[in-house]
Write a protein that holds these residues in place. Structure first.
Motif, PDB file in Angstrom:
ATOM      1  N   GLU A 105     -19.425 -23.942  -4.016  1.00  0.00           N
ATOM      2  CA  GLU A 105     -20.184 -23.079  -4.921  1.00  0.00           C
ATOM      3  C   GLU A 105     -20.750 -21.876  -4.188  1.00  0.00           C
ATOM      4  O   GLU A 105     -20.737 -20.751  -4.695  1.00  0.00           O
ATOM      5  N   LEU A 106     -21.254 -22.090  -2.986  1.00  0.00           N
ATOM      6  CA  LEU A 106     -21.792 -20.988  -2.202  1.00  0.00           C
ATOM      7  C   LEU A 106     -20.688 -20.000  -1.810  1.00  0.00           C
ATOM      8  O   LEU A 106     -20.901 -18.788  -1.787  1.00  0.00           O
ATOM      9  N   GLN A 107     -19.529 -20.523  -1.516  1.00  0.00           N
ATOM     10  CA  GLN A 107     -18.411 -19.645  -1.165  1.00  0.00           C
ATOM     11  C   GLN A 107     -17.927 -18.839  -2.362  1.00  0.00           C
ATOM     12  O   GLN A 107     -17.433 -17.718  -2.212  1.00  0.00           O
ATOM     13  N   ARG A 108     -18.073 -19.387  -3.564  1.00  0.00           N
ATOM     14  CA  ARG A 108     -17.634 -18.688  -4.767  1.00  0.00           C
ATOM     15  C   ARG A 108     -18.597 -17.585  -5.207  1.00  0.00           C
ATOM     16  O   ARG A 108     -18.225 -16.699  -5.977  1.00  0.00           O
ATOM     17  N   ALA A 109     -19.836 -17.635  -4.753  1.00  0.00           N
ATOM     18  CA  ALA A 109     -20.832 -16.664  -5.198  1.00  0.00           C
ATOM     19  C   ALA A 109     -20.419 -15.250  -4.795  1.00  0.00           C
ATOM     20  O   ALA A 109     -20.007 -15.008  -3.660  1.00  0.00           O
ATOM     21  N   GLU A 110     -20.551 -14.341  -5.729  1.00  0.00           N
ATOM     22  CA  GLU A 110     -20.157 -12.964  -5.495  1.00  0.00           C
ATOM     23  C   GLU A 110     -21.384 -12.076  -5.303  1.00  0.00           C
ATOM     24  O   GLU A 110     -22.516 -12.551  -5.308  1.00  0.00           O
ATOM     25  N   GLY A 122     -25.431 -29.109   7.858  1.00  0.00           N
ATOM     26  CA  GLY A 122     -24.095 -28.706   8.271  1.00  0.00           C
ATOM     27  C   GLY A 122     -23.591 -27.449   7.595  1.00  0.00           C
ATOM     28  O   GLY A 122     -22.726 -26.752   8.123  1.00  0.00           O
ATOM     29  N   ALA A 123     -24.138 -27.120   6.417  1.00  0.00           N
ATOM     30  CA  ALA A 123     -23.682 -25.932   5.701  1.00  0.00           C
ATOM     31  C   ALA A 123     -23.949 -24.666   6.494  1.00  0.00           C
ATOM     32  O   ALA A 123     -23.199 -23.683   6.403  1.00  0.00           O
ATOM     33  N   GLU A 130     -21.628 -16.703   4.580  1.00  0.00           N
ATOM     34  CA  GLU A 130     -21.813 -16.697   3.129  1.00  0.00           C
ATOM     35  C   GLU A 130     -23.243 -16.970   2.702  1.00  0.00           C
ATOM     36  O   GLU A 130     -23.599 -16.767   1.549  1.00  0.00           O
ATOM     37  N   ILE A 131     -24.072 -17.462   3.623  1.00  0.00           N
ATOM     38  CA  ILE A 131     -25.425 -17.868   3.231  1.00  0.00           C
ATOM     39  C   ILE A 131     -26.483 -17.284   4.146  1.00  0.00           C
ATOM     40  O   ILE A 131     -26.246 -17.009   5.326  1.00  0.00           O
ATOM     41  N   ASP A 132     -27.661 -17.083   3.581  1.00  0.00           N
ATOM     42  CA  ASP A 132     -28.883 -16.848   4.342  1.00  0.00           C
ATOM     43  C   ASP A 132     -29.733 -18.112   4.239  1.00  0.00           C
ATOM     44  O   ASP A 132     -29.691 -18.820   3.223  1.00  0.00           O
ATOM     45  N   VAL A 133     -30.490 -18.412   5.279  1.00  0.00           N
ATOM     46  CA  VAL A 133     -31.394 -19.557   5.242  1.00  0.00           C
ATOM     47  C   VAL A 133     -32.696 -19.119   4.581  1.00  0.00           C
ATOM     48  O   VAL A 133     -33.415 -18.272   5.102  1.00  0.00           O
ATOM     49  N   THR A 134     -32.968 -19.678   3.421  1.00  0.00           N
ATOM     50  CA  THR A 134     -34.200 -19.369   2.703  1.00  0.00           C
ATOM     51  C   THR A 134     -35.390 -19.984   3.413  1.00  0.00           C
ATOM     52  O   THR A 134     -36.440 -19.354   3.562  1.00  0.00           O
ATOM     53  N   GLY A 135     -35.253 -21.216   3.859  1.00  0.00           N
ATOM     54  CA  GLY A 135     -36.320 -21.905   4.570  1.00  0.00           C
ATOM     55  C   GLY A 135     -35.899 -23.322   4.894  1.00  0.00           C
ATOM     56  O   GLY A 135     -34.876 -23.816   4.418  1.00  0.00           O
ATOM     57  N   ASN A 284     -27.330 -17.181  -1.503  1.00  0.00           N
ATOM     58  CA  ASN A 284     -26.157 -16.332  -1.424  1.00  0.00           C
ATOM     59  C   ASN A 284     -26.470 -15.100  -0.578  1.00  0.00           C
ATOM     60  O   ASN A 284     -27.320 -14.284  -0.930  1.00  0.00           O
ATOM     61  N   ALA A 285     -25.779 -14.940   0.553  1.00  0.00           N
ATOM     62  CA  ALA A 285     -26.042 -13.818   1.446  1.00  0.00           C
ATOM     63  C   ALA A 285     -25.747 -12.476   0.786  1.00  0.00           C
ATOM     64  O   ALA A 285     -26.300 -11.447   1.181  1.00  0.00           O
ATOM     65  N   ALA A 286     -24.877 -12.472  -0.212  1.00  0.00           N
ATOM     66  CA  ALA A 286     -24.513 -11.232  -0.897  1.00  0.00           C
ATOM     67  C   ALA A 286     -25.453 -10.896  -2.052  1.00  0.00           C
ATOM     68  O   ALA A 286     -25.201  -9.957  -2.804  1.00  0.00           O
ATOM     69  N   TRP A 287     -26.506 -11.661  -2.213  1.00  0.00           N
ATOM     70  CA  TRP A 287     -27.521 -11.397  -3.237  1.00  0.00           C
ATOM     71  C   TRP A 287     -28.580 -10.493  -2.611  1.00  0.00           C
ATOM     72  O   TRP A 287     -29.324 -10.898  -1.723  1.00  0.00           O
ATOM     73  N   ASN A 288     -28.652  -9.273  -3.072  1.00  0.00           N
ATOM     74  CA  ASN A 288     -29.548  -8.293  -2.486  1.00  0.00           C
ATOM     75  C   ASN A 288     -30.442  -7.680  -3.559  1.00  0.00           C
ATOM     76  O   ASN A 288     -30.080  -6.700  -4.205  1.00  0.00           O
TER      77      ASN A 288
END
Length: 379
Positions: A105-110, A122-123, A130-135, A284-288
């Motif tokens: 799901e994280l890989q599919r996020a646009e 592990g993710a 593909e991801i940022d660590v929120t916390g 999602n790292a691409a969420w800005n």
């Protein structure tokens, strides 16, 4: 819920079996573990939510299962309600089948898809771009947790090396505490793990499922010699003195240690892992957009009450369990009723806060993969 703890107009997060995230489970057929659930509010083919409803911004939260018996939407109710009370958002829970489905799901996020997820550590190693660590989720001050390998007291297994030629039940293949750290522990004990978890170990048989199923299979099936799980699953079944003899780190650090020996059946401890950084919440790292930082800050600065259910009676009602059982003496309960009470207790949110974290905090998990010879990208 029974009271308006946060605000008079808060949106109550309703448990709706089979109503959230259908689109997100497309392509995940064949994954086992967890409950499939779908949602009418999904905004696109990838299962993510990008729109608004009545001026309220929808944010998808991909919910990573750890134990089959847990309804994760019920468990996360207090946190979702708190975020919604502080920000003009609606959190749309999207359960997945297993760890791999969450990563998918994280890989599919646009770009600018509003997606958060609770994941295995592990993710962070598996899809770092593909991801940022929120916390990092912390449990009652503990920023680390443990993996355990246990057996039954009458199994005849006395050490990890005795598991050669035996069957070991474990968590999902990519579960850090349920499979990967146990594999390292078994390797360090002299067993040949082969190409596991991608292929079968050489010196023993590995049966993957989830933390609860692994424990229950070992207890019910004499052919299964041991269970590899996170400590939250088997720790309460192990007497405290066994931890005192094997791992001072566990005694000093583990949030599960105070519950040692509190549950039946009793299990025998074979191994305790090194401390593991607790699981992250990622996005999602691409969420800005500023909302992403607003949600992050809201969780990090949330009061203790944001991680607590109003009452266990509310949990019982959400699970269709008679709340009156919670008021009865344990001696008055049947085995089935005692299981119901424990199930209610297990639906308390397992973490008590979120602290700042980054990819670097999960370097021990990256190093774990290197020790096992894993290519995280292939998992």
């Amino acid at each position: 819920m029974s009271d308006n703890r946060w605000s008079t107009d808060r949106r109550t997060f309703i448990k709706t079996s089979g109503a959230v995230g259908v689109a997100g489970l497309a392509g995940c057929a064949g994954d086992d573990g967890g409950d499939d659930a779908g949602g009418d509010d999904a905004g696109g083919d990838d299962g993510t939510t990008t729109g608004e409803t009545d001026g309220v911004t929808e944010v998808t939260w991909v919910m990573n299962p750890a134990e089959e018996e847990i309804d994760i939407q019920v468990q996360y109710t207090p946190l979702f309600e708190y975020i919604e009370s502080e920000l003009d958002v609606e959190i749309v829970g999207q359960p997945t089948a297993d760890y791999s489905a969450t990563v998918a799901e994280l890989q599919r996020a646009e770009e600018d898809d509003r997606v958060l997820a609770d994941t295995s550590p592990g993710a962070v190693a598996q899809v770092p771009n593909e991801i940022d660590v929120t916390g990092m989720r912390v449990a009652f001050g503990a920023e680390q947790y443990f993996s355990l390998i246990t057996t039954t007291p009458d199994s005849g297994i006395e050490s990890l090396s005795d598991l050669e030629g035996e069957i070991v039940a474990s968590g999902a293949p990519t579960s850090v505490s349920g499979t990967l750290f146990p594999l390292l522990m078994l390797s360090n004990a002299g067993l040949d793990i082969g190409g596991a978890p991608g292929t079968s170990p050489e010196d023993f048989e590995l049966r993957t499922s989830d933390h609860t199923t692994a424990r229950e299979q070992m207890v019910a099936d004499d052919s299964i010699a041991a269970a590899a799980t996170g400590a939250f699953s088997t720790g309460p079944h192990v007497p405290a003195e066994q931890f005192q003899e094997m791992s001072q780190d566990y005694v000093d650090i583990s949030a599960e240690y105070p519950d040692a020996g509190s549950r039946e059946p009793e299990l025998q401890l074979l191994g305790v892992s090194d401390p593991i950084p607790r699981a992250p919440i990622v996005d999602n790292a691409a969420w800005n957009e500023p909302l992403k930082d607003d949600i992050r800050e809201t969780m990090i600065n949330a009061p203790d009450e944001a991680f607590q259910h109003d009452s266990q009676a509310d949990i019982a009602e959400a699970l269709n369990i008679d709340p009156a059982l919670l008021e009865m003496d344990e001696e008055e309960l049947s085995d089935a009723e005692r299981d119901d009470v424990e199930l209610v207790q297990d639906h308390e949110l397992w973490f008590s806060g979120v602290v700042e974290a980054s990819h670097e905090d999960y370097d021990p998990v990256v190093e774990l993969g290197q020790s096992l010879g894993l290519d995280w990208g292939d998992l």
